[in-house]
Design a protein around this motif. Structure first.
Motif, PDB file in Angstrom:
ATOM      1  N   ALA A 286     -10.608  14.984  -9.579  1.00 33.53           N
ATOM      2  CA  ALA A 286     -11.168  13.635  -9.419  1.00 33.53           C
ATOM      3  C   ALA A 286     -11.981  13.544  -8.133  1.00 33.53           C
ATOM      4  N   ARG A 287     -13.120  12.873  -8.214  1.00 29.50           N
ATOM      5  CA  ARG A 287     -13.961  12.653  -7.048  1.00 29.50           C
ATOM      6  C   ARG A 287     -14.156  11.170  -6.750  1.00 29.50           C
ATOM      7  N   SER A 288     -13.848  10.323  -7.728  1.00 27.50           N
ATOM      8  CA  SER A 288     -13.950   8.875  -7.523  1.00 27.50           C
ATOM      9  C   SER A 288     -12.692   8.213  -8.068  1.00 27.50           C
ATOM     10  N   LEU A 289     -12.314   7.125  -7.427  1.00 26.55           N
ATOM     11  CA  LEU A 289     -11.042   6.480  -7.728  1.00 26.55           C
ATOM     12  C   LEU A 289     -11.180   4.974  -7.642  1.00 26.55           C
ATOM     13  N   VAL A 290     -10.593   4.270  -8.603  1.00 23.73           N
ATOM     14  CA  VAL A 290     -10.511   2.818  -8.529  1.00 23.73           C
ATOM     15  C   VAL A 290      -9.057   2.444  -8.300  1.00 23.73           C
ATOM     16  N   VAL A 291      -8.844   1.462  -7.419  1.00 21.19           N
ATOM     17  CA  VAL A 291      -7.489   0.999  -7.123  1.00 21.19           C
ATOM     18  C   VAL A 291      -7.452  -0.514  -7.258  1.00 21.19           C
ATOM     19  N   PRO A 292      -6.322  -1.069  -7.690  1.00 26.56           N
ATOM     20  CA  PRO A 292      -6.220  -2.522  -7.791  1.00 26.56           C
ATOM     21  C   PRO A 292      -6.173  -3.167  -6.418  1.00 26.56           C
ATOM     22  N   ASP A 293      -6.620  -4.387  -6.358  1.00 22.38           N
ATOM     23  CA  ASP A 293      -6.535  -5.157  -5.131  1.00 22.38           C
ATOM     24  C   ASP A 293      -5.065  -5.289  -4.735  1.00 22.38           C
ATOM     25  N   GLY A 294      -4.754  -4.995  -3.480  1.00 20.00           N
ATOM     26  CA  GLY A 294      -3.381  -5.092  -3.019  1.00 20.00           C
ATOM     27  C   GLY A 294      -2.618  -3.789  -3.020  1.00 20.00           C
ATOM     28  N   LEU A 295      -3.222  -2.707  -3.511  1.00 17.42           N
ATOM     29  CA  LEU A 295      -2.552  -1.407  -3.463  1.00 17.42           C
ATOM     30  C   LEU A 295      -2.384  -0.983  -2.006  1.00 17.42           C
ATOM     31  N   PRO A 296      -1.201  -0.495  -1.603  1.00 16.86           N
ATOM     32  CA  PRO A 296      -1.011  -0.072  -0.209  1.00 16.86           C
ATOM     33  C   PRO A 296      -2.054   0.955   0.220  1.00 16.86           C
ATOM     34  N   ALA A 297      -2.691   0.725   1.355  1.00 17.74           N
ATOM     35  CA  ALA A 297      -3.767   1.598   1.814  1.00 17.74           C
ATOM     36  C   ALA A 297      -3.287   3.016   2.093  1.00 17.74           C
ATOM     37  N   ASP A 298      -2.020   3.155   2.491  1.00 16.82           N
ATOM     38  CA  ASP A 298      -1.535   4.499   2.834  1.00 16.82           C
ATOM     39  C   ASP A 298      -1.369   5.402   1.613  1.00 16.82           C
ATOM     40  N   TRP A 299      -1.403   4.849   0.389  1.00 11.42           N
ATOM     41  CA  TRP A 299      -1.294   5.680  -0.804  1.00 11.42           C
ATOM     42  C   TRP A 299      -2.487   6.622  -0.958  1.00 11.42           C
ATOM     43  N   THR A 300      -3.632   6.229  -0.426  1.00 15.56           N
ATOM     44  CA  THR A 300      -4.834   7.063  -0.560  1.00 15.56           C
ATOM     45  C   THR A 300      -5.240   7.697   0.767  1.00 15.56           C
ATOM     46  N   ALA A 301      -4.373   7.613   1.769  1.00 12.31           N
ATOM     47  CA  ALA A 301      -4.729   8.073   3.113  1.00 12.31           C
ATOM     48  C   ALA A 301      -4.996   9.573   3.176  1.00 12.31           C
ATOM     49  N   GLY A 302      -4.406  10.355   2.266  1.00 16.75           N
ATOM     50  CA  GLY A 302      -4.587  11.797   2.334  1.00 16.75           C
ATOM     51  C   GLY A 302      -5.698  12.345   1.478  1.00 16.75           C
TER      52      GLY A 302
ATOM     53  N   ARG B 193     -14.110   9.214  -3.100  1.00 15.79           N
ATOM     54  CA  ARG B 193     -14.608   7.835  -3.070  1.00 15.79           C
ATOM     55  C   ARG B 193     -13.584   6.886  -3.666  1.00 15.79           C
ATOM     56  N   VAL B 194     -13.214   5.863  -2.913  1.00  4.99           N
ATOM     57  CA  VAL B 194     -12.237   4.876  -3.367  1.00  4.99           C
ATOM     58  C   VAL B 194     -12.916   3.524  -3.498  1.00  4.99           C
ATOM     59  N   ARG B 195     -12.782   2.904  -4.657  1.00  6.37           N
ATOM     60  CA  ARG B 195     -13.331   1.563  -4.881  1.00  6.37           C
ATOM     61  C   ARG B 195     -12.196   0.618  -5.254  1.00  6.37           C
ATOM     62  N   ILE B 196     -12.173  -0.531  -4.604  1.00  6.76           N
ATOM     63  CA  ILE B 196     -11.189  -1.559  -4.940  1.00  6.76           C
ATOM     64  C   ILE B 196     -11.745  -2.417  -6.072  1.00  6.76           C
ATOM     65  N   ASP B 197     -10.923  -2.715  -7.040  1.00  8.57           N
ATOM     66  CA  ASP B 197     -11.342  -3.500  -8.204  1.00  8.57           C
ATOM     67  C   ASP B 197     -11.414  -4.983  -7.847  1.00  8.57           C
ATOM     68  N   ARG B 198     -12.235  -5.278  -6.831  1.00  4.78           N
ATOM     69  CA  ARG B 198     -12.444  -6.652  -6.370  1.00  4.78           C
ATOM     70  C   ARG B 198     -13.840  -6.803  -5.787  1.00  4.78           C
ATOM     71  N   PRO B 199     -14.723  -7.598  -6.354  1.00  6.60           N
ATOM     72  CA  PRO B 199     -14.545  -8.283  -7.644  1.00  6.60           C
ATOM     73  C   PRO B 199     -14.397  -7.273  -8.775  1.00  6.60           C
ATOM     74  N   PRO B 200     -13.906  -7.700  -9.922  1.00  5.46           N
ATOM     75  CA  PRO B 200     -13.635  -6.749 -10.997  1.00  5.46           C
ATOM     76  C   PRO B 200     -14.861  -5.916 -11.371  1.00  5.46           C
ATOM     77  N   LEU B 201     -14.697  -4.610 -11.424  1.00  2.00           N
ATOM     78  CA  LEU B 201     -15.773  -3.724 -11.852  1.00  2.00           C
ATOM     79  C   LEU B 201     -16.020  -3.917 -13.346  1.00  2.00           C
TER      80      LEU B 201
ATOM     81  N   ALA C  48     -10.788   8.366 -11.908  1.00  2.00           N
ATOM     82  CA  ALA C  48      -9.340   8.113 -11.937  1.00  2.00           C
ATOM     83  C   ALA C  48      -9.013   6.699 -11.495  1.00  2.00           C
ATOM     84  N   VAL C  49      -7.803   6.274 -11.863  1.00  2.00           N
ATOM     85  CA  VAL C  49      -7.251   5.005 -11.399  1.00  2.00           C
ATOM     86  C   VAL C  49      -5.868   5.301 -10.820  1.00  2.00           C
ATOM     87  N   LEU C  50      -5.540   4.615  -9.734  1.00  2.00           N
ATOM     88  CA  LEU C  50      -4.241   4.769  -9.085  1.00  2.00           C
ATOM     89  C   LEU C  50      -3.520   3.434  -9.122  1.00  2.00           C
ATOM     90  N   THR C  51      -2.280   3.423  -9.614  1.00  2.00           N
ATOM     91  CA  THR C  51      -1.498   2.187  -9.681  1.00  2.00           C
ATOM     92  C   THR C  51      -0.042   2.468  -9.353  1.00  2.00           C
TER      93      THR C  51
END
Length: 208
Positions: free
Chosen positions: A77-93, A97-105, A115-118
């Protein structure tokens, strides 16, 4: 028609009718068969085993960041979408590219994301099932269905040995999604096709 004739007709109908169905059992199995629900290590091991049988990857870790980064990297994976409110430290490592789904994509943007991380609301060991309800760190349903890879972080205390235990923790008024392994179907000519109803790949980060 006399009362006697009517009574005889009804008697014959009742005699010919199919016996009434028995009452459904009310004492459902509350835990996975042969498993002590208090043996947490056994419950988690069964959960991981069921997920792997479905073809999902399971990474057990004390904290999410390194395991999430490993799952994303090894799955390419090279790009990732995460929901609004996901803990920032989950993607710290992870350095993709990380995109927050706010406003909704929109759907095209989600589909073009690797990929999506939840997180999840609950999990079931006996069936290897994740339950999402759109709550914190889970986001909306569309964001979990369109990317090709779903990485889900599950806390050990969220894993129940069987479905009744998980249902007791869920709000039926919320939009519940049950995920058992990567999306696949064999509806057409019994040929297994992945990714028809959701991500083709699933990786679960199970926090000990």
């Amino acid at each position: 028609m006399t009362d006697t004739a009517r009574a005889e007709i009804l008697r014959r109908i009742r005699a010919a009718a199919v016996p009434p169905a028995p009452e459904p059992p009310r004492h459902y199995l509350r835990h996975a068969p042969g498993l002590d629900p208090d043996d947490r290590e056994a419950v988690l091991a069964l959960f991981a085993e069921r997920l792997e049988e479905y073809g999902a990857r399971v990474l057990r870790a004390p904290r999410p960041a390194a395991a999430v980064a490993r799952a994303l990297t090894e799955e390419g994976a090279r790009s990732l979408v995460v929901p609004d409110g996901l803990p920032a430290d989950w993607t710290a490592g992870w350095d993709g590219r990380v995109r927050i789904d706010r406003p909704p994509l929109d759907k095209a943007e989600l589909d073009a994301t690797d990929a999506v991380l939840t997180g999840c609301a609950a999990a079931v060991a006996d069936s290897g099932t994740l339950v999402l309800d759109g709550g914190p760190a889970q986001g909306r349903r569309a964001a979990t269905l369109l990317p090709d890879l779903h990485v889900c972080v599950v806390r050990a205390e969220q894993v129940h040995s069987a479905l009744p235990g998980a249902l007791a923790r869920l709000d039926p008024a919320r939009p519940l999604t049950f995920v058992s392994g990567p999306s696949a179907t064999a509806d057409i000519e019994m040929i297994r096709v992945k990714g028809v109803h959701g991500p083709r790949r699933l990786a679960v980060v199970l926090l000990d």
